[in-house]
Design a protein around this motif. Sequence first.
Motif, PDB file in Angstrom:
ATOM      1  N   TRP A 164       0.742  -1.351  -0.068  1.00 59.32           N
ATOM      2  CA  TRP A 164       0.102   0.026  -0.068  1.00 59.32           C
ATOM      3  C   TRP A 164       0.909   1.192  -0.032  1.00 59.32           C
ATOM      4  N   GLN A 165       2.084   1.273   0.681  1.00 59.33           N
ATOM      5  CA  GLN A 165       2.719   2.543   0.802  1.00 59.33           C
ATOM      6  C   GLN A 165       3.659   2.521  -0.552  1.00 59.33           C
ATOM      7  N   ARG A 166       4.037   1.618  -1.042  1.00 55.90           N
ATOM      8  CA  ARG A 166       4.579   1.946  -2.328  1.00 55.90           C
ATOM      9  C   ARG A 166       3.731   2.460  -3.332  1.00 55.90           C
ATOM     10  N   VAL A 167       2.388   1.869  -3.523  1.00 54.89           N
ATOM     11  CA  VAL A 167       1.263   2.442  -4.413  1.00 54.89           C
ATOM     12  C   VAL A 167       1.243   3.769  -3.874  1.00 54.89           C
ATOM     13  N   HIS A 168       0.650   4.139  -2.853  1.00 54.12           N
ATOM     14  CA  HIS A 168       0.519   5.578  -2.300  1.00 54.12           C
ATOM     15  C   HIS A 168       1.472   6.606  -2.609  1.00 54.12           C
ATOM     16  N   ARG A 169       2.825   6.157  -2.659  1.00 50.01           N
ATOM     17  CA  ARG A 169       3.966   7.118  -2.952  1.00 50.01           C
ATOM     18  C   ARG A 169       4.075   7.383  -4.469  1.00 50.01           C
ATOM     19  N   MET A 170       3.856   6.383  -5.292  1.00 53.39           N
ATOM     20  CA  MET A 170       4.228   6.328  -6.488  1.00 53.39           C
ATOM     21  C   MET A 170       2.937   6.703  -7.606  1.00 53.39           C
ATOM     22  N   GLN A 171       1.801   6.474  -6.920  1.00 51.75           N
ATOM     23  CA  GLN A 171       0.647   6.572  -7.567  1.00 51.75           C
ATOM     24  C   GLN A 171      -0.558   7.630  -6.904  1.00 51.75           C
ATOM     25  N   LEU A 172      -0.686   7.464  -5.671  1.00 52.94           N
ATOM     26  CA  LEU A 172      -1.643   8.141  -5.183  1.00 52.94           C
ATOM     27  C   LEU A 172      -1.229   9.546  -4.620  1.00 52.94           C
ATOM     28  N   SER A 173       0.090   9.920  -4.560  1.00 54.57           N
ATOM     29  CA  SER A 173       0.479  11.082  -4.054  1.00 54.57           C
ATOM     30  C   SER A 173       1.336  12.014  -4.916  1.00 54.57           C
ATOM     31  N   SER A 174       1.985  11.217  -5.697  1.00 56.26           N
ATOM     32  CA  SER A 174       3.265  11.986  -6.264  1.00 56.26           C
ATOM     33  C   SER A 174       3.208  11.720  -7.854  1.00 56.26           C
ATOM     34  N   HIS A 175       2.452  12.867  -8.611  1.00 59.59           N
ATOM     35  CA  HIS A 175       2.323  12.864  -9.947  1.00 59.59           C
ATOM     36  C   HIS A 175       1.413  11.475 -10.379  1.00 59.59           C
ATOM     37  N   GLY A 176       0.549  11.353  -9.631  1.00 62.32           N
ATOM     38  CA  GLY A 176      -0.071   9.864  -9.611  1.00 62.32           C
ATOM     39  C   GLY A 176      -1.516  10.194 -10.446  1.00 62.32           C
ATOM     40  N   LEU A 177      -2.416   9.133 -10.018  1.00 57.27           N
ATOM     41  CA  LEU A 177      -3.636   9.123 -10.663  1.00 57.27           C
ATOM     42  C   LEU A 177      -4.965   9.254  -9.749  1.00 57.27           C
ATOM     43  N   GLY A 178      -4.503   9.472  -8.792  1.00 57.96           N
ATOM     44  CA  GLY A 178      -5.530   9.779  -7.646  1.00 57.96           C
ATOM     45  C   GLY A 178      -6.505   8.579  -7.335  1.00 57.96           C
ATOM     46  N   ALA A 179      -7.816   8.941  -7.704  1.00 57.16           N
ATOM     47  CA  ALA A 179      -9.022   7.876  -7.473  1.00 57.16           C
ATOM     48  C   ALA A 179      -8.642   6.796  -8.341  1.00 57.16           C
ATOM     49  N   GLY A 180      -8.341   6.956  -9.514  1.00 55.62           N
ATOM     50  CA  GLY A 180      -7.931   5.756 -10.413  1.00 55.62           C
ATOM     51  C   GLY A 180      -7.142   4.788  -9.884  1.00 55.62           C
ATOM     52  N   ALA A 181      -5.922   5.139  -9.268  1.00 52.42           N
ATOM     53  CA  ALA A 181      -5.049   4.390  -8.651  1.00 52.42           C
ATOM     54  C   ALA A 181      -5.732   3.775  -7.350  1.00 52.42           C
ATOM     55  N   ALA A 182      -6.587   4.489  -6.698  1.00 48.94           N
ATOM     56  CA  ALA A 182      -7.200   3.891  -5.445  1.00 48.94           C
ATOM     57  C   ALA A 182      -8.077   2.715  -5.806  1.00 48.94           C
ATOM     58  N   LEU A 183      -8.799   2.976  -7.091  1.00 49.63           N
ATOM     59  CA  LEU A 183      -9.749   1.920  -7.775  1.00 49.63           C
ATOM     60  C   LEU A 183      -8.786   0.614  -8.086  1.00 49.63           C
ATOM     61  N   ALA A 184      -7.641   0.913  -8.684  1.00 49.98           N
ATOM     62  CA  ALA A 184      -6.869  -0.170  -9.413  1.00 49.98           C
ATOM     63  C   ALA A 184      -6.485  -1.037  -8.122  1.00 49.98           C
ATOM     64  N   HIS A 185      -5.814  -0.261  -6.819  1.00 46.45           N
ATOM     65  CA  HIS A 185      -5.045  -0.825  -5.861  1.00 46.45           C
ATOM     66  C   HIS A 185      -5.975  -1.469  -5.068  1.00 46.45           C
ATOM     67  N   SER A 186      -7.285  -1.189  -4.912  1.00 50.21           N
ATOM     68  CA  SER A 186      -8.109  -1.825  -4.030  1.00 50.21           C
ATOM     69  C   SER A 186      -8.362  -3.305  -4.207  1.00 50.21           C
ATOM     70  N   GLY A 187      -8.417  -3.650  -5.801  1.00 55.55           N
ATOM     71  CA  GLY A 187      -8.639  -4.993  -6.092  1.00 55.55           C
ATOM     72  C   GLY A 187      -7.424  -5.796  -5.859  1.00 55.55           C
ATOM     73  N   ILE A 188      -6.245  -5.134  -5.855  1.00 55.83           N
ATOM     74  CA  ILE A 188      -4.785  -5.770  -5.697  1.00 55.83           C
ATOM     75  C   ILE A 188      -4.755  -6.153  -4.083  1.00 55.83           C
ATOM     76  N   ASP A 189      -5.232  -5.229  -3.093  1.00 58.90           N
ATOM     77  CA  ASP A 189      -5.280  -5.442  -1.870  1.00 58.90           C
ATOM     78  C   ASP A 189      -6.280  -6.364  -1.562  1.00 58.90           C
ATOM     79  N   MET A 190      -7.239  -6.523  -1.920  1.00 54.43           N
ATOM     80  CA  MET A 190      -8.271  -7.485  -1.699  1.00 54.43           C
ATOM     81  C   MET A 190      -7.755  -8.790  -1.968  1.00 54.43           C
ATOM     82  N   ALA A 191      -7.020  -8.932  -2.823  1.00 50.78           N
ATOM     83  CA  ALA A 191      -6.612 -10.043  -3.533  1.00 50.78           C
ATOM     84  C   ALA A 191      -5.191 -10.720  -2.458  1.00 50.78           C
ATOM     85  N   LEU A 192      -4.537  -9.717  -2.022  1.00 42.48           N
ATOM     86  CA  LEU A 192      -3.560  -9.943  -1.265  1.00 42.48           C
ATOM     87  C   LEU A 192      -4.045 -10.316   0.107  1.00 42.48           C
TER      88      LEU A 192
END
Length: 382
Positions: free
Chosen positions: A83-111
């Motif tokens: 989660w921290q890696r996605v947050h740093r690279m996609q959610l907070s720094s030149h990332g895609l905000g809500a889109g990254a949250a949607l994408a990562h939600s499925g990955i996190d659920m699978a983990l």
Amino acid sequence: MKITRITAVPLSYRLPEGKTVTMGIGSTLKRDAIVVRVETSEGITGYGESHPGRSPGAIVSLIHNTLAPLLEGMDATDVVGVWQRVHRMQLSSHGLGAGAALAHSGIDMALWDIRGKAAGMPLYELMGGARKRIPAYAGGIALGYQPPASLAEEAQGYVERGYRAVKLRIGDSVENDIARVRRVREALGDGIDILTDANTAYTIAQARRVLPVLAEIQAGWLEEPFACNDFASYRQAAAITPLVPIAAGENHYTRFEFAQMLEAGAVQVWQPDLSKTGGVTEGMRIAAMASAFRIPVHVHCSATGLNHAACLHFLAATENAGYFEACVSAFNPFRDMFGTIFEIGADGCVEPPPGPGLGVEVDEDIFKRYPIIDGPGYVVKF
């Protein structure tokens, strides 16, 4: 145990001709969903669900081309580190905000599904909870706009099946909304909880007219009367009547946006969606923050049985848990594509699946039935 491969599968289902459901955000043409598969070096595969965000192809591309290369090779049980890696690279720094949250939600659920399978434990137990009865309401994309008598008849049918709460779609016109909620209350009596959802369709002037009537029928809440970040309107609505809680959260991403909602002091019922807000990991943080302020959490459920299962486990392990949103739509094949995930009891309650992880057996052959359909899922109402 390392993450070796992450794959996203977009699915679509076009509603039958003449079966469009209309609500505050428009009329539904099709249902979209994204199933995320995470494979590991130990042969354990986990599944999760990412909300399509009205653009399933974009979210799938983000998972395949950005998040998968970022995360493959990491420890599959390190949900916080991932989660921290996605947050740093996609959610907070030149990332895609809500889109990254949607994408990562499925990955996190699978983990989390992987963690449960590796431990031989259902997710609720892994999260510190227990298998218990969870109150449910009849909702999903249903109970939409229709004549008051017909709506009351449909609502009564769900009560006869065991539900002790129903959620009505409002946000049509003030006159129609008032007629519908009054007729349903008359039909159901005082012992059934009536919840309402305007799907962001109201102005503050409309809310001023409708909220006193919702107080009159003792509505459990008014959900999303305004756009998710219109905190000024939410604050005004919360001051109109203290008898009707204002609910929101399905369109708020990560704990940081929920913190903004908390600071605004206008939303009394929180509704994070585990397939949107950052997954199970972030959902736990949001629930903990809410519990410190005695705010109940009624998770918003999305399309497939994977998210329904995750929500059930989550509620069974959350101190300030509220209702489970049971999708009762006759036109959502994604809900039961992996078998029956929940069954309503005579007490109006459901239980999480007992198997390890999410407790869902995924048959990927089913995916062939629902190839992605390009184009909008809604005809927008203005």
